[in-house]
Design an enzyme around this catalytic site. Structure first.
Site, short mmCIF file in Angstrom:
data_model
loop_
_atom_site.label_atom_id
_atom_site.label_comp_id
_atom_site.label_asym_id
_atom_site.label_seq_id
_atom_site.Cartn_x
_atom_site.Cartn_y
_atom_site.Cartn_z
CG ASP A 191 -2.11 0.91 1.05
OD1 ASP A 191 -3.19 0.39 0.71
OD2 ASP A 191 -1.99 2.14 1.24
CE1 TYR A 208 -11.94 3.08 -10.31
CE2 TYR A 208 -14.04 2.56 -11.35
CZ TYR A 208 -13.09 2.32 -10.37
OH TYR A 208 -13.30 1.33 -9.44
#
Length: 247
Positions: free
Chosen positions: A39, A155
């Site tokens: 992450d 997206y």
């Protein structure tokens, strides 16, 4: 442990400090796997890994748009647990804006994280898995990649690209025993989606035949299926997990 579908396996999951990525990590551990969480948020991923248990989980700060970071993430899994058997390319961001108002930077950021990040994760994990003669790569697309959403030209393009990327990669690595599949979630209840304006949430809910949003673990269970031998004859597939939305 609920089952042992992934007993002895090691999984790498990106975007795993929260939300769907963290739910996948929890489900994989419950199924016998060791996990390495990647992450951007170093503190959050370290905390998440510690909460899961230091004996079965490690957290690594990684930017999926960097080949060096992704390679280091995979190496961390090999060094700690000895293999990379499952790769889940889940990291993602949104930079929503109408086509007219979206900037090049907003477009480039989303394409880079989603599409380039998934390409790097697929490419580098496949190199390891080809040598092993086995492995499962799971790429997180979205129902937006099938139908498009207003304000998400970046997206939607990235998520559609992930499907095509997964199919192309699946053809290349299948002879080496490596499988590549993708998941297209619909409306899943996470911190990000619950921050939507109420009218946007209600509009999406009205499109779902099952009448509810999905939970992160409902995506995790499908990821477990694709990671395990239950899907041993599946590659290049796209599984929609949407409650029937956009059938």
């Amino acid at each position: 442990m609920s089952d042992a579908l992934l007993s002895g396996k090691t999984a790498v999951i990106t975007g795993a400090a929260q939300g769907i990525g963290l739910a996948i990590a929890k489900r994989f551990i419950a199924s016998g796997a060791n996990v390495v969480l990647g992450d951007m948020n170093a503190d959050a991923v370290a905390t998440a890994a510690a909460d899961l248990g230091a004996d079965v989980a490690s957290g690594v700060a990684a930017n999926v748009t960097s080949a060096d970071d992704v390679a280091a993430l995979l190496k961390a899994a090999q060094d700690r647990f000895g293999s990379v058997d499952v790769m889940v390319n889940n990291a993602g961001i949104t930079r929503d804006a109408s086509l007219r108002k979206m900037t090049e930077e907003q477009f480039d950021q989303v394409i880079s994280v989603h599409l380039k990040g998934t390409w790097l994760g697929t490419k580098l994990a496949a190199e390891i898995m080809r040598e092993q003669g086995s492995g499962s790569i799971i790429n997180m697309s979205s129902i937006s990649g099938k139908v498009g959403n207003f304000g998400q030209s970046n997206y939607a393009a990235a998520k559609a690209g992930i499907v095509a990327l997964s199919k192309a990669a699946a053809r290349e690595v299948a002879p080496k025993g490596v499988r590549v599949n993708s998941i297209q979630p619909g409306l899943i209840r996470t911190a990000m989606t619950e921050a939507m304006p109420k009218d946007a949430w209600d509009s999406k809910m009205a499109e779902i035949p099952m009448g509810r949003a999905g939970e992160p673990d409902e995506i995790a269970k499908v990821a477990l299926f694709l990671a395990s031998d239950l899907s041993s004859y599946m590659t290049g597939t796209v599984l929609e997990v949407t409650g029937g939305r956009y059938m």
